[in-house]
Design a protein around this motif. Structure first.
Motif, PDB file in Angstrom:
ATOM      1  N   SER A  16       0.825  -1.206   0.000  1.00 45.35           N
ATOM      2  CA  SER A  16       0.000   0.000   0.000  1.00 45.35           C
ATOM      3  C   SER A  16       0.861   1.259   0.000  1.00 45.35           C
ATOM      4  CB  SER A  16      -0.923  -0.002   1.220  1.00 45.35           C
ATOM      5  OG  SER A  16      -1.650   1.193   1.313  1.00 45.35           O
ATOM      6  N   ASN A  17       1.932   1.264   0.797  1.00 41.59           N
ATOM      7  CA  ASN A  17       2.833   2.412   0.841  1.00 41.59           C
ATOM      8  C   ASN A  17       3.504   2.642  -0.512  1.00 41.59           C
ATOM      9  OD1 ASN A  17       2.338   3.148   3.453  1.00 41.59           O
ATOM     10  ND2 ASN A  17       4.436   2.953   4.151  1.00 41.59           N
ATOM     11  N   ALA A  18       3.898   1.542  -1.157  1.00 44.13           N
ATOM     12  CA  ALA A  18       4.533   1.662  -2.474  1.00 44.13           C
ATOM     13  C   ALA A  18       3.573   2.298  -3.473  1.00 44.13           C
ATOM     14  CB  ALA A  18       4.976   0.284  -2.959  1.00 44.13           C
ATOM     15  N   ILE A  19       2.307   1.913  -3.400  1.00 40.98           N
ATOM     16  CA  ILE A  19       1.294   2.472  -4.304  1.00 40.98           C
ATOM     17  C   ILE A  19       1.077   3.960  -4.013  1.00 40.98           C
ATOM     18  CG2 ILE A  19      -1.165   2.411  -4.936  1.00 40.98           C
ATOM     19  CD1 ILE A  19      -1.073  -0.636  -4.399  1.00 40.98           C
ATOM     20  N   LYS A  20       0.941   4.292  -2.741  1.00 41.89           N
ATOM     21  CA  LYS A  20       0.638   5.676  -2.348  1.00 41.89           C
ATOM     22  C   LYS A  20       1.744   6.652  -2.736  1.00 41.89           C
ATOM     23  CE  LYS A  20      -2.177   4.430   1.686  1.00 41.89           C
ATOM     24  NZ  LYS A  20      -2.176   4.363   3.177  1.00 41.89           N
ATOM     25  N   TYR A  21       2.989   6.188  -2.659  1.00 42.86           N
ATOM     26  CA  TYR A  21       4.103   7.122  -2.844  1.00 42.86           C
ATOM     27  C   TYR A  21       4.812   6.963  -4.188  1.00 42.86           C
ATOM     28  CZ  TYR A  21       3.370   8.306   2.010  1.00 42.86           C
ATOM     29  OH  TYR A  21       2.799   8.735   3.192  1.00 42.86           O
ATOM     30  N   THR A  22       4.092   6.404  -5.173  1.00 44.06           N
ATOM     31  CA  THR A  22       4.633   6.284  -6.528  1.00 44.06           C
ATOM     32  C   THR A  22       3.757   7.083  -7.488  1.00 44.06           C
ATOM     33  OG1 THR A  22       5.512   4.067  -6.050  1.00 44.06           O
ATOM     34  CG2 THR A  22       5.302   4.682  -8.366  1.00 44.06           C
ATOM     35  N   ASP A  23       4.379   7.942  -8.272  1.00 45.30           N
ATOM     36  CA  ASP A  23       3.648   8.783  -9.225  1.00 45.30           C
ATOM     37  C   ASP A  23       3.068   7.950 -10.363  1.00 45.30           C
ATOM     38  OD1 ASP A  23       4.094  11.277  -7.971  1.00 45.30           O
ATOM     39  OD2 ASP A  23       6.119  11.367  -8.784  1.00 45.30           O
ATOM     40  N   PRO A  24       1.986   8.421 -10.992  1.00 46.05           N
ATOM     41  CA  PRO A  24       1.403   7.730 -12.145  1.00 46.05           C
ATOM     42  C   PRO A  24       2.467   7.418 -13.201  1.00 46.05           C
ATOM     43  CG  PRO A  24      -0.023   9.520 -11.468  1.00 46.05           C
ATOM     44  CD  PRO A  24       1.224   9.646 -10.638  1.00 46.05           C
ATOM     45  N   GLY A  25       2.364   6.219 -13.768  1.00 53.49           N
ATOM     46  CA  GLY A  25       3.344   5.789 -14.754  1.00 53.49           C
ATOM     47  C   GLY A  25       4.497   5.022 -14.140  1.00 53.49           C
ATOM     48  N   GLY A  26       4.548   4.976 -12.822  1.00 55.70           N
ATOM     49  CA  GLY A  26       5.630   4.288 -12.130  1.00 55.70           C
ATOM     50  C   GLY A  26       5.419   2.779 -12.074  1.00 55.70           C
ATOM     51  N   LYS A  27       6.385   2.093 -11.454  1.00 51.39           N
ATOM     52  CA  LYS A  27       6.354   0.632 -11.415  1.00 51.39           C
ATOM     53  C   LYS A  27       6.688   0.123 -10.017  1.00 51.39           C
ATOM     54  CE  LYS A  27       8.367  -3.488 -13.604  1.00 51.39           C
ATOM     55  NZ  LYS A  27       9.353  -3.981 -14.600  1.00 51.39           N
ATOM     56  N   ILE A  28       5.997  -0.941  -9.634  1.00 50.59           N
ATOM     57  CA  ILE A  28       6.245  -1.598  -8.348  1.00 50.59           C
ATOM     58  C   ILE A  28       6.634  -3.043  -8.617  1.00 50.59           C
ATOM     59  CG2 ILE A  28       5.188  -2.354  -6.185  1.00 50.59           C
ATOM     60  CD1 ILE A  28       3.304   0.109  -6.492  1.00 50.59           C
ATOM     61  N   THR A  29       7.691  -3.491  -7.983  1.00 53.48           N
ATOM     62  CA  THR A  29       8.152  -4.866  -8.155  1.00 53.48           C
ATOM     63  C   THR A  29       8.135  -5.578  -6.808  1.00 53.48           C
ATOM     64  OG1 THR A  29       9.621  -4.197  -9.960  1.00 53.48           O
ATOM     65  CG2 THR A  29      10.044  -6.335  -8.963  1.00 53.48           C
ATOM     66  N   ILE A  30       7.510  -6.747  -6.778  1.00 51.14           N
ATOM     67  CA  ILE A  30       7.412  -7.525  -5.542  1.00 51.14           C
ATOM     68  C   ILE A  30       8.085  -8.879  -5.760  1.00 51.14           C
ATOM     69  CG2 ILE A  30       5.850  -8.554  -3.861  1.00 51.14           C
ATOM     70  CD1 ILE A  30       3.773  -6.434  -4.854  1.00 51.14           C
ATOM     71  N   ARG A  31       8.999  -9.214  -4.858  1.00 50.55           N
ATOM     72  CA  ARG A  31       9.712 -10.492  -4.960  1.00 50.55           C
ATOM     73  C   ARG A  31       9.550 -11.282  -3.668  1.00 50.55           C
ATOM     74  NH1 ARG A  31      13.439  -6.734  -6.995  1.00 50.55           N
ATOM     75  NH2 ARG A  31      13.962  -6.987  -9.203  1.00 50.55           N
ATOM     76  N   LEU A  32       9.503 -12.594  -3.830  1.00 56.12           N
ATOM     77  CA  LEU A  32       9.552 -13.508  -2.687  1.00 56.12           C
ATOM     78  C   LEU A  32      10.580 -14.581  -3.013  1.00 56.12           C
ATOM     79  CD1 LEU A  32       8.659 -14.784  -0.026  1.00 56.12           C
ATOM     80  CD2 LEU A  32       6.786 -15.894  -1.266  1.00 56.12           C
ATOM     81  N   GLN A  33      11.657 -14.590  -2.242  1.00 54.41           N
ATOM     82  CA  GLN A  33      12.742 -15.539  -2.477  1.00 54.41           C
ATOM     83  C   GLN A  33      13.039 -16.329  -1.209  1.00 54.41           C
ATOM     84  OE1 GLN A  33      15.337 -12.202  -3.526  1.00 54.41           O
ATOM     85  NE2 GLN A  33      15.703 -13.166  -5.525  1.00 54.41           N
ATOM     86  N   ARG A  34      13.576 -17.522  -1.418  1.00 55.37           N
ATOM     87  CA  ARG A  34      14.002 -18.331  -0.274  1.00 55.37           C
ATOM     88  C   ARG A  34      15.514 -18.474  -0.307  1.00 55.37           C
ATOM     89  NH1 ARG A  34      11.441 -23.905   2.138  1.00 55.37           N
ATOM     90  NH2 ARG A  34      12.974 -24.178   3.806  1.00 55.37           N
ATOM     91  N   ARG A  35      16.138 -18.185   0.828  1.00 58.55           N
ATOM     92  CA  ARG A  35      17.582 -18.366   0.977  1.00 58.55           C
ATOM     93  C   ARG A  35      17.809 -19.173   2.241  1.00 58.55           C
ATOM     94  NH1 ARG A  35      18.950 -11.995   0.500  1.00 58.55           N
ATOM     95  NH2 ARG A  35      17.784 -11.571  -1.424  1.00 58.55           N
TER      96      ARG A  35
END
Length: 208
Positions: A127-146
């Motif tokens: 939600s924070n990433a969405i709120k603080y990104t201007d239109p046209g921007g991009k959000i990337t979400i990763r889930l990795q196991r180490r």
């Protein structure tokens, strides 16, 4: 203070939840047909009520956290599925914000944790990433196991955080001023809660 916050939050949540239920029933047509204008106004009221409930819940969890009353209800579930669900739930916000999203998530990520609490953490970060990104921007979400640990990464092309503001980031009721802060409403407790809920699970939230 904490007892008062907890009591007030409980007392506020009950009527606010009732308002949400009745608004939802009217929007769905249980009280008869409504016009397009009425639907638009009721939908706005419904969304405002949802925001109100989120604030109430944040304050309630904050009070419980400060009193040491949060008890984790651990169960086995798939963290990958939880993250996909949260992304789907916030899909409309992404569309409204004219944002692109990219997910790189492991097919399966079995965990033994409190599903509700971890969901709050993930919801807050995305939600924070969405709120603080201007239109046209991009959000990337990763889930990795180490090794035996999972790493969730939420990256965006938003306004960013000035180095000097980093110490304020996880403080209670603290909101950092930036180019989009005037567009975003909030209590300033979301990241504080998210970090402490992650730590209760033996994890943490790190900003880079």
């Amino acid at each position: 203070k904490d007892e008062l916050l907890s009591l007030a939050s409980h007392q506020l949540r009950t009527p606010a939840t009732g308002v949400k239920q009745y608004l939802g029933m009217v929007i769905q047509g249980f009280a008869g047909p409504i016009s397009e204008t009425q639907d638009e106004m009721l939908t706005k009221a419904y969304k405002s009520n949802e925001r109100q409930l989120r604030v109430i819940n944040d304050i309630l969890h904050l009070a419980k956290l400060d009193m040491g009353r949060i008890v984790l209800a651990r169960t086995k579930f798939d963290l990958s599925e939880l993250i996909r669900d949260v992304v789907d739930e916030q899909r409309q916000d992404l569309v409204d914000g004219k944002l692109k999203i990219s997910t790189k998530i492991a097919k399966k990520a079995p965990v033994y944790a409190d599903k509700h609490m971890l969901r709050m953490v993930i919801e807050n970060l995305i939600s924070n990433a969405i709120k603080y990104t201007d239109p046209g921007g991009k959000i990337t979400i990763r889930l990795q196991r180490r090794d035996d640990e999972y790493y969730v990464t939420v990256q965006d092309t938003g306004v960013g955080i000035d180095t000097r503001d980093m110490p304020q980031l996880f403080r209670q009721f603290s909101r950092i001023r930036n180019n989009r802060s005037h567009l975003v409403t909030g209590t300033g407790v979301g990241l504080y809660l998210a970090k402490h809920l992650a730590q209760l699970h033996g994890g943490d939230i790190i900003v880079r």
